[in-house]
Design a protein around this motif. Sequence first.
Motif, mmCIF file in Angstrom:
data_model
loop_
_atom_site.group_PDB
_atom_site.id
_atom_site.type_symbol
_atom_site.label_atom_id
_atom_site.label_comp_id
_atom_site.label_asym_id
_atom_site.label_seq_id
_atom_site.Cartn_x
_atom_site.Cartn_y
_atom_site.Cartn_z
ATOM 1 N N GLU A 68 -11.896 17.797 -1.894
ATOM 2 C CA GLU A 68 -12.398 16.551 -1.317
ATOM 3 C C GLU A 68 -13.922 16.599 -1.210
ATOM 4 O O GLU A 68 -14.510 17.625 -0.856
ATOM 5 C CB GLU A 68 -11.785 16.316 0.067
ATOM 6 N N LYS A 69 -14.573 15.466 -1.488
ATOM 7 C CA LYS A 69 -16.028 15.383 -1.487
ATOM 8 C C LYS A 69 -16.561 14.976 -0.115
ATOM 9 O O LYS A 69 -16.064 14.032 0.495
ATOM 10 C CB LYS A 69 -16.494 14.367 -2.543
ATOM 11 N N PHE A 70 -17.576 15.721 0.353
ATOM 12 C CA PHE A 70 -18.222 15.429 1.637
ATOM 13 C C PHE A 70 -19.736 15.364 1.437
ATOM 14 O O PHE A 70 -20.309 16.210 0.742
ATOM 15 C CB PHE A 70 -17.908 16.509 2.673
ATOM 16 N N GLY A 119 -27.273 16.131 0.238
ATOM 17 C CA GLY A 119 -26.421 16.477 -0.891
ATOM 18 C C GLY A 119 -24.966 16.227 -0.575
ATOM 19 O O GLY A 119 -24.622 15.492 0.358
ATOM 20 N N PHE A 120 -24.106 16.852 -1.352
ATOM 21 C CA PHE A 120 -22.667 16.750 -1.107
ATOM 22 C C PHE A 120 -21.986 18.037 -1.561
ATOM 23 O O PHE A 120 -22.551 18.820 -2.338
ATOM 24 C CB PHE A 120 -22.070 15.528 -1.818
ATOM 25 N N GLY A 167 -11.660 26.220 1.273
ATOM 26 C CA GLY A 167 -13.085 26.491 1.393
ATOM 27 C C GLY A 167 -13.910 25.635 0.449
ATOM 28 O O GLY A 167 -13.412 24.794 -0.297
ATOM 29 N N VAL A 168 -15.250 25.856 0.500
ATOM 30 C CA VAL A 168 -16.189 25.074 -0.294
ATOM 31 C C VAL A 168 -16.206 25.592 -1.726
ATOM 32 O O VAL A 168 -16.487 26.761 -1.974
ATOM 33 C CB VAL A 168 -17.598 25.133 0.318
#
Length: 233
Positions: A158-160, A151-152, A53-54
Motif C-alpha cells: 500500500e502507498k503512503f 515523498g511516498f 514492512g516498507v
Amino acid sequence: MIKKVLLLILLVSIIACQDDTTSPDGMAQVQVVSSMNNRSVYSSNVSGFLEHGVDSLVVTNFRVLISSIKLHGYNDNDDKHESFKTGPYVLKADSTGSFYYLSENTVPVGDYDKIKFEIHKFPESERVMYVGDTLFGEFATDDKYTFLIDGFYYEDGEKFSFEFKSKKTENISLKFDPMLELNDDVVNHIDLDIIPELLFVKDGVIIKPTEDNWKDIEKNIHKSIKALKKHFN
C-alpha cells in the motif's frame, strides 16, 4: 583653486578604487548547485515486494536551510578558508533530477579538499523577514524547521505519503575525493548531491519515515550529501 582641489580628490579616489579592485588573474569562478540523481530507495537485503514492512521509498522534494558555505584548501602549505556571500540558502533537490543554483564566488585557483556549510535555524529577527517568502517561507514558520523532505513509500503493498520535518542544526564538512582543483579558465561547478538511500536506510532496511523514526533518520543526515565536481557544456 577649488577646481584643482576637487580634481586632486577625484584622482585620489580613482587610484584608491583601482587599488581595492581584485584582479581576476589567478581567481577561479565557483558555482554551487544541488541535485538528486536517484530518487528511489530499496531495502538492500530483499528483492521484490516485502510481505511486511516498507518495501520501497521515493523522495519527491528535498529542502534544507543553510546559513553559510565555505571552501577549505591550501596555499603555500597554509590553510585557507574561502567564504561565499552571507546566506541564507536553500539546498534543494527533487525527483526531476534538475540542478538548482545555491551561490557562487571567486576564490584563488588551486586545490581544495573540503566544502563546509552550516545547517541553522532562522534567528527570530531574521525569521520574521521571510514569512510568506516563496523560497524561504517554509523555514520561517514558528516551528523553525531546517529540513523538509516529501515523498511516498510502499508498506505491505500500500502507498503512503510522508513529510519528514526536522529542526536539527549541524555543521557539515564534505571531503572532495580526489582533491578539487579549481581553475580560472572555466566556471567550476560543485554539485551537492542528495543520496536518499544513505538517509532512509539502516542496516540494509528502509527506515519507515514516520515521526517515531525521525531521530534515526536525522542520524544519517551528515552522510546523505556528497560533494562532486560537475562539468556542464
